[in-house]
Every structure is written in C-alpha cells, then in structure tokens.
Design a protein around this motif. Sequence first.
Motif, PDB file in Angstrom:
ATOM      1  N   HIS A  79      67.172  10.653  35.633  1.00  0.00           N
ATOM      2  CA  HIS A  79      66.006  11.287  34.894  1.00  0.00           C
ATOM      3  C   HIS A  79      64.964  10.939  35.662  1.00  0.00           C
ATOM      4  CE1 HIS A  79      68.723  11.455  31.492  1.00  0.00           C
ATOM      5  NE2 HIS A  79      69.105  10.537  31.849  1.00  0.00           N
ATOM      6  N   LEU A  80      64.858  11.061  37.022  1.00  0.00           N
ATOM      7  CA  LEU A  80      63.555  10.924  37.865  1.00  0.00           C
ATOM      8  C   LEU A  80      62.542  11.828  37.329  1.00  0.00           C
ATOM      9  CD1 LEU A  80      65.097   9.720  41.243  1.00  0.00           C
ATOM     10  CD2 LEU A  80      64.292   8.269  39.359  1.00  0.00           C
ATOM     11  N   ASP A  81      62.910  12.976  37.048  1.00  0.00           N
ATOM     12  CA  ASP A  81      61.783  14.145  36.814  1.00  0.00           C
ATOM     13  C   ASP A  81      61.216  13.697  35.432  1.00  0.00           C
ATOM     14  OD1 ASP A  81      62.333  15.787  38.819  1.00  0.00           O
ATOM     15  OD2 ASP A  81      63.705  16.947  37.654  1.00  0.00           O
ATOM     16  N   LEU A  82      61.999  12.969  34.474  1.00  0.00           N
ATOM     17  CA  LEU A  82      61.146  12.557  33.354  1.00  0.00           C
ATOM     18  C   LEU A  82      60.144  11.511  33.756  1.00  0.00           C
ATOM     19  CD1 LEU A  82      61.907  12.866  30.311  1.00  0.00           C
ATOM     20  CD2 LEU A  82      62.748  10.589  30.398  1.00  0.00           C
ATOM     21  N   TYR A  83      60.522  10.516  34.474  1.00  0.00           N
ATOM     22  CA  TYR A  83      59.545   9.521  35.113  1.00  0.00           C
ATOM     23  C   TYR A  83      58.219  10.296  35.597  1.00  0.00           C
ATOM     24  CZ  TYR A  83      63.812   6.847  34.059  1.00  0.00           C
ATOM     25  OH  TYR A  83      65.031   6.450  33.630  1.00  0.00           O
ATOM     26  N   ARG A  84      58.598  11.187  36.438  1.00  0.00           N
ATOM     27  CA  ARG A  84      57.415  12.022  37.268  1.00  0.00           C
ATOM     28  C   ARG A  84      56.687  12.365  36.266  1.00  0.00           C
ATOM     29  NH1 ARG A  84      61.300  14.360  40.695  1.00  0.00           N
ATOM     30  NH2 ARG A  84      61.472  13.158  42.356  1.00  0.00           N
ATOM     31  N   GLU A  85      57.054  12.986  35.206  1.00  0.00           N
ATOM     32  CA  GLU A  85      56.239  13.560  34.297  1.00  0.00           C
ATOM     33  C   GLU A  85      55.349  12.611  33.477  1.00  0.00           C
ATOM     34  OE1 GLU A  85      55.101  14.665  30.128  1.00  0.00           O
ATOM     35  OE2 GLU A  85      57.526  13.636  30.449  1.00  0.00           O
ATOM     36  N   ALA A  86      55.979  11.329  33.359  1.00  0.00           N
ATOM     37  CA  ALA A  86      55.014  10.334  32.559  1.00  0.00           C
ATOM     38  C   ALA A  86      54.149   9.839  33.644  1.00  0.00           C
ATOM     39  CB  ALA A  86      56.092   9.093  32.307  1.00  0.00           C
ATOM     40  N   VAL A  87      54.443   9.643  34.876  1.00  0.00           N
ATOM     41  CA  VAL A  87      53.481   9.479  35.820  1.00  0.00           C
ATOM     42  C   VAL A  87      52.320  10.224  36.004  1.00  0.00           C
ATOM     43  CG1 VAL A  87      53.046   9.140  38.350  1.00  0.00           C
ATOM     44  CG2 VAL A  87      54.974   8.085  37.429  1.00  0.00           C
ATOM     45  N   ASP A  88      52.677  11.632  35.886  1.00  0.00           N
ATOM     46  CA  ASP A  88      51.613  12.582  35.716  1.00  0.00           C
ATOM     47  C   ASP A  88      50.602  12.431  34.705  1.00  0.00           C
ATOM     48  OD1 ASP A  88      52.434  13.572  38.121  1.00  0.00           O
ATOM     49  OD2 ASP A  88      53.486  15.146  37.180  1.00  0.00           O
ATOM     50  N   ARG A  89      51.226  12.096  33.515  1.00  0.00           N
ATOM     51  CA  ARG A  89      50.502  11.742  32.220  1.00  0.00           C
ATOM     52  C   ARG A  89      49.487  10.909  32.553  1.00  0.00           C
ATOM     53  NH1 ARG A  89      53.020  11.005  26.899  1.00  0.00           N
ATOM     54  NH2 ARG A  89      55.099  10.601  28.067  1.00  0.00           N
ATOM     55  N   LEU A  90      50.235   9.644  32.936  1.00  0.00           N
ATOM     56  CA  LEU A  90      49.161   8.446  33.136  1.00  0.00           C
ATOM     57  C   LEU A  90      48.006   8.894  33.926  1.00  0.00           C
ATOM     58  CD1 LEU A  90      51.704   5.352  33.385  1.00  0.00           C
ATOM     59  CD2 LEU A  90      49.813   5.692  31.659  1.00  0.00           C
ATOM     60  N   ALA A  91      48.355   9.515  35.357  1.00  0.00           N
ATOM     61  CA  ALA A  91      47.346   9.910  36.344  1.00  0.00           C
ATOM     62  C   ALA A  91      46.446  10.730  35.438  1.00  0.00           C
ATOM     63  CB  ALA A  91      48.131  10.571  37.491  1.00  0.00           C
ATOM     64  N   SER A  92      46.836  11.305  34.611  1.00  0.00           N
ATOM     65  CA  SER A  92      45.635  12.177  34.012  1.00  0.00           C
ATOM     66  C   SER A  92      44.555  11.518  33.242  1.00  0.00           C
ATOM     67  CB  SER A  92      46.122  13.466  33.203  1.00  0.00           C
ATOM     68  OG  SER A  92      47.002  12.847  31.917  1.00  0.00           O
ATOM     69  N   THR A  93      45.020  10.328  33.003  1.00  0.00           N
ATOM     70  CA  THR A  93      44.025   9.438  32.227  1.00  0.00           C
ATOM     71  C   THR A  93      43.087   8.834  33.186  1.00  0.00           C
ATOM     72  OG1 THR A  93      45.190   7.455  32.521  1.00  0.00           O
ATOM     73  CG2 THR A  93      45.656   8.700  30.345  1.00  0.00           C
ATOM     74  N   THR A 230      56.662  -8.167  29.768  1.00  0.00           N
ATOM     75  CA  THR A 230      56.524  -7.426  28.192  1.00  0.00           C
ATOM     76  C   THR A 230      55.107  -7.264  28.107  1.00  0.00           C
ATOM     77  OG1 THR A 230      58.090  -9.029  27.461  1.00  0.00           O
ATOM     78  CG2 THR A 230      57.171  -7.617  25.833  1.00  0.00           C
ATOM     79  N   SER A 231      54.005  -8.032  28.828  1.00  0.00           N
ATOM     80  CA  SER A 231      52.829  -7.767  28.644  1.00  0.00           C
ATOM     81  C   SER A 231      52.149  -6.342  29.496  1.00  0.00           C
ATOM     82  CB  SER A 231      51.925  -8.763  29.605  1.00  0.00           C
ATOM     83  OG  SER A 231      51.767 -10.136  29.070  1.00  0.00           O
ATOM     84  N   VAL A 232      52.968  -6.135  30.512  1.00  0.00           N
ATOM     85  CA  VAL A 232      52.895  -4.666  31.073  1.00  0.00           C
ATOM     86  C   VAL A 232      53.497  -3.670  30.111  1.00  0.00           C
ATOM     87  CG1 VAL A 232      53.256  -3.303  33.164  1.00  0.00           C
ATOM     88  CG2 VAL A 232      52.652  -5.686  33.560  1.00  0.00           C
ATOM     89  N   HIS A 233      54.881  -4.033  29.559  1.00  0.00           N
ATOM     90  CA  HIS A 233      55.473  -3.050  28.903  1.00  0.00           C
ATOM     91  C   HIS A 233      54.501  -2.609  27.831  1.00  0.00           C
ATOM     92  CE1 HIS A 233      59.308  -4.568  30.807  1.00  0.00           C
ATOM     93  NE2 HIS A 233      58.307  -3.915  31.747  1.00  0.00           N
ATOM     94  N   ARG A 234      53.987  -3.401  27.034  1.00  0.00           N
ATOM     95  CA  ARG A 234      53.157  -3.341  26.017  1.00  0.00           C
ATOM     96  C   ARG A 234      51.989  -2.509  26.125  1.00  0.00           C
ATOM     97  NH1 ARG A 234      53.257  -2.110  22.408  1.00  0.00           N
ATOM     98  NH2 ARG A 234      51.854  -2.766  20.897  1.00  0.00           N
ATOM     99  N   LEU A 235      51.485  -2.808  27.431  1.00  0.00           N
ATOM    100  CA  LEU A 235      50.306  -2.000  27.995  1.00  0.00           C
ATOM    101  C   LEU A 235      50.765  -0.359  28.188  1.00  0.00           C
ATOM    102  CD1 LEU A 235      47.308  -1.761  28.779  1.00  0.00           C
ATOM    103  CD2 LEU A 235      48.235  -2.291  31.066  1.00  0.00           C
ATOM    104  N   LEU A 236      51.765  -0.191  28.776  1.00  0.00           N
ATOM    105  CA  LEU A 236      52.331   1.136  29.186  1.00  0.00           C
ATOM    106  C   LEU A 236      52.774   1.904  27.827  1.00  0.00           C
ATOM    107  CD1 LEU A 236      54.272   0.446  32.472  1.00  0.00           C
ATOM    108  CD2 LEU A 236      52.068   1.662  32.233  1.00  0.00           C
ATOM    109  N   GLN A 237      53.303   0.976  26.809  1.00  0.00           N
ATOM    110  CA  GLN A 237      53.658   1.764  25.680  1.00  0.00           C
ATOM    111  C   GLN A 237      52.600   2.272  25.155  1.00  0.00           C
ATOM    112  OE1 GLN A 237      55.506  -1.730  23.982  1.00  0.00           O
ATOM    113  NE2 GLN A 237      57.615  -1.212  24.992  1.00  0.00           N
ATOM    114  N   THR A 238      51.623   1.306  25.000  1.00  0.00           N
ATOM    115  CA  THR A 238      50.345   1.915  24.333  1.00  0.00           C
ATOM    116  C   THR A 238      49.698   3.126  24.749  1.00  0.00           C
ATOM    117  OG1 THR A 238      49.808  -0.203  23.679  1.00  0.00           O
ATOM    118  CG2 THR A 238      47.971   0.951  23.428  1.00  0.00           C
ATOM    119  N   LEU A 239      49.449   2.872  26.370  1.00  0.00           N
ATOM    120  CA  LEU A 239      49.042   4.360  27.140  1.00  0.00           C
ATOM    121  C   LEU A 239      49.731   5.339  26.817  1.00  0.00           C
ATOM    122  CD1 LEU A 239      48.197   2.276  30.352  1.00  0.00           C
ATOM    123  CD2 LEU A 239      46.398   3.214  28.671  1.00  0.00           C
ATOM    124  N   LEU A 240      51.341   5.435  26.606  1.00  0.00           N
ATOM    125  CA  LEU A 240      51.926   6.426  26.517  1.00  0.00           C
ATOM    126  C   LEU A 240      52.195   6.993  25.227  1.00  0.00           C
ATOM    127  CD1 LEU A 240      54.364   5.550  29.613  1.00  0.00           C
ATOM    128  CD2 LEU A 240      52.666   7.644  29.452  1.00  0.00           C
TER     129      LEU A 240
END
Length: 293
Positions: A79-93, A230-240
């Motif tokens: 599923h690397l493409d899916l992660y790539r897409e999420a990275v792009d989404r984060l990068a756009s912020t 989990t601190s990082v996980h909560r942050l990424l969940q919130t951003l995404l």
Amino acid sequence: MPPPVFRFAPSPNGYLHLGHAYSAMMNFDLARAAGGRLLLRIEDIDATRCRPEYEAAIYEDLEWLGIAWEPQVRRQSDHLDLYREAVDRLASTGLVFPAFESRAEIARLVADREASGAWPRDPDGAPLYPGQGKQLTADERSALIAAGTPYALRLDMAAAVAQVGELSWHEDGRGPGGETGLVRAQPLDWGDVIIARKETPTSYHLSVVIDDALQAVTHVVRGADLFWSTSVHRLLQTLLGLPAPTYRHHDLIRDAAGRKLSKSDSSTALRQLRADGATPADIRALVGLAASA
Ligand code: GLU
C-alpha cells in the motif's frame, strides 16, 4: 453498534518471541471476550530488514498458538501508494519539510551540540533532529532536490502542535509512569519526526495511523514500549482527519535479567520453544496469561 476491532501488527524482521505471543494472545482474548474481530497486519515497510520467510513464520507461529484472525491480512508494503498520497496531503499543509542531512551528519551535529551541554532525546532515546532543514529557503530546497540530494520528509513539530493544540487519548492500560485513563499527548517530546524516509515513502508512525483508520480499528493493544508513540499517532490522526482508537499498552515480557526481549535472541523465539517441546498452553503460562477457555 458494530463489534470492536482489534489488531496484531508484527514486523517480519525476525521470529516472533514470547513478547509477541503475549501481545497476540491478549488481542485475541480481548477480541473474543468483547465479541469483536481480530485483524492481522504485517508491518513490512522496512525492505532492508523484512523477509518473506519471517512473514511465513508469523502465520505458522500464530496458528500454532491457536490464534485465529480474519482473512485478508493487510501487508503494508502493498500500500505504499496510499502512504505516498497521505504524505502529499500532509505536505500540502506546509507542516512538512525536506531534511537533507545524512545519518552521519546528524550524528556529527548531535555530537557538536552535546559538546556544549545535553541535547534532548525522544522517548525512545534517539536524539531530536538537530538539522537545518526548516531554515532552508524554498529556492535552496528546490536546488538540492533538483541536484538529486537524498532527503527525508520531517514534520515541523512545533508548527503542527501550534496548529492542533492540546491532544489526549484514552488509555485502558498503563504508561511507564503509571499513566492511565485520559492521557495528555506530548508530541513535542519527539521533535521533528520523520514522516517519509529517503528509501521508503512512509514511516512507522504514518502507516500505523493510516492503517488503523482504514481497518476501522477501535482498540489498539500493544506493548508499553510504544506508549509515548501514541502522542505522535494522535497528532497525525488529527492532521489527517482520522478517528482515534482506544489504546491499551501492556507490560513487556522481560528476560531473567529484566531486559526487553529481542528478535535476535533465539532462546525466547516461539519456534525454538516449540522445537524444545513447549505447548501453546505452556506459552500462555510462561507469559502469565490465564489458560484459554
Ligand atoms: N509493528 C510494530 C512492532 O512490531 C507494532 C506496531 C503497533 O502495534 O502499533 O513493534
């Protein structure tokens, strides 16, 4: 209410040991007691360390333990493409920046900093990112990228925290300092974490939150060594915009000297114990779980 969803998410970079058996059996028991589902996820994004024979051994060892999971195992490397897409989404912020320092350069920068006092470390004991990536101008970044300089993508942690504010999670287990119930996330402790590596378009933190959300996991049950992740996980969940599961971090199984078990020590590997004549019931007893019903 849909049934709760649990998951066991090993990495095929060695043979499962008693600690994995404990985690897998606890997930299995909790899912069964709650009338829930148990999913299996193979976390194999690290192509240099993961091997098909270890993945095959995971299925064999879990089956031997009597653990049943739902079909359709999720293998992260598919599923690397899916992660790539999420990275792009984060990068756009605008919260992500390229960091061009090599591992050796980072080690040198940390040593320089430590020459004049302590340099902060993350909860895993690794030094926080000491580099200059955030200071580069857009032109400097483009020039380095155009020149083919390898880079990792990192999260600008201070900016991300300023954007999302305070976060917490619900902990059914216990943290290293006894934290339980509503726990306040402390993502700043991790510094500018890696979101995507030079050689892999994702990272543990990113793929774990994406997969937990995609697999509709409601209960994350895993070892206490991942408590502060989990601190990082909560942050990424919130951003995404992803939902937060409930967490339960369990004690780690330790060796006689009190050390965390390692995949490189074959004496606690399930297949070694099995070869030595142990039964699944012996394994349950060894890790201190009640006999299965
Ligand atoms: N793949 C991780 C490990 O084997 C577990 C990740 C998790 O449960 O969040 O340690």
